[in-house]
Write a protein that holds these residues in place. Structure first.
Motif, short mmCIF file in Angstrom:
data_model
loop_
_atom_site.label_atom_id
_atom_site.label_comp_id
_atom_site.label_asym_id
_atom_site.label_seq_id
_atom_site.Cartn_x
_atom_site.Cartn_y
_atom_site.Cartn_z
N TYR A 19 0.78 -1.25 -0.19
CA TYR A 19 -0.01 -0.02 -0.05
C TYR A 19 0.75 1.38 0.09
O TYR A 19 0.79 2.36 -0.76
CB TYR A 19 -0.89 0.01 1.20
CG TYR A 19 -1.74 1.05 1.39
CD1 TYR A 19 -2.75 1.61 0.47
CD2 TYR A 19 -1.25 2.34 2.33
CE1 TYR A 19 -3.45 2.72 0.68
CE2 TYR A 19 -1.95 3.31 2.41
CZ TYR A 19 -3.18 3.59 1.50
OH TYR A 19 -3.79 4.74 1.86
N THR A 22 2.68 1.60 -3.48
CA THR A 22 1.59 2.00 -4.32
C THR A 22 1.20 3.39 -4.20
O THR A 22 1.11 4.15 -5.15
CB THR A 22 0.31 0.95 -4.20
OG1 THR A 22 0.72 -0.40 -4.23
CG2 THR A 22 -0.60 1.26 -5.52
N THR A 23 0.94 3.86 -2.88
CA THR A 23 0.54 5.10 -2.64
C THR A 23 1.87 6.14 -3.30
O THR A 23 1.37 7.19 -3.88
CB THR A 23 0.24 5.25 -1.37
OG1 THR A 23 -0.88 4.46 -0.83
CG2 THR A 23 -0.15 6.92 -0.90
N THR A 26 1.77 6.23 -6.85
CA THR A 26 0.60 7.05 -7.47
C THR A 26 0.95 8.44 -7.18
O THR A 26 0.89 9.30 -8.15
CB THR A 26 -0.57 6.61 -6.46
OG1 THR A 26 -0.89 5.14 -6.68
CG2 THR A 26 -1.78 7.24 -6.93
N ASP A 27 1.70 8.80 -5.92
CA ASP A 27 1.96 10.23 -5.82
C ASP A 27 2.74 10.66 -6.80
O ASP A 27 2.93 11.95 -7.41
CB ASP A 27 2.36 10.49 -4.39
CG ASP A 27 1.36 10.24 -3.30
OD1 ASP A 27 0.05 10.35 -3.41
OD2 ASP A 27 1.69 10.25 -2.11
#
Length: 125
Positions: A19, A22-23, A26-27
């Motif tokens: 997570y 992935t976060t 994504t950022d």
């Protein structure tokens, strides 16, 4: 059962790590997308400015071409007027020359007659 708890603990850690990664990814992608959008907008703005400059330059060049074409027309008209005036002047000079030649011949005749009379002793009457 404890193995199951440990497995669940590792699974939870994997989920949290995934997570976070992935976060973070994504950022980063969002940040890159924002930067790309800004670059795209900047390029669009530059292209728009270049297009306006090109349109202004084109309009200026068209005005200059039209000015020179008008100048050419004016010069051609002036040349035509000069040509016509020159032809008229030449015609008048030819007529004046013809009249002068006729007058000169008449004077020569009268002079010849006067010389003949003087030579014949008759005088100039």
């Amino acid at each position: 059962p404890e193995d199951n708890n440990e497995l669940n603990h590792h699974k939870d850690m994997f989920d949290i790590t995934t997570y976070v990664k992935t976060t973070a990814a994504t950022d980063v992608l969002r940040s890159e997308i924002t930067a790309l959008r800004a670059d795209l907008e900047h390029e669009r703005s530059l292209r728009s400015l270049e297009r306006r400059k090109a349109e202004q330059s084109d309009a200026r060049l068209r005005r200059q071409v039209q000015f020179h074409l008008d100048e050419v027309d004016e010069v051609q008209n002036l040349l035509e007027e000069v040509r016509k005036q020159s032809e008229q002047d030449l015609k008048k000079m030819r007529e004046a020359r013809t009249e002068t030649l006729v007058s000169l011949r008449d004077c020569e005749k009268r002079l010849s007659i006067a010389v003949d009379r003087i030579e014949a002793g008759g005088g100039l009457e």
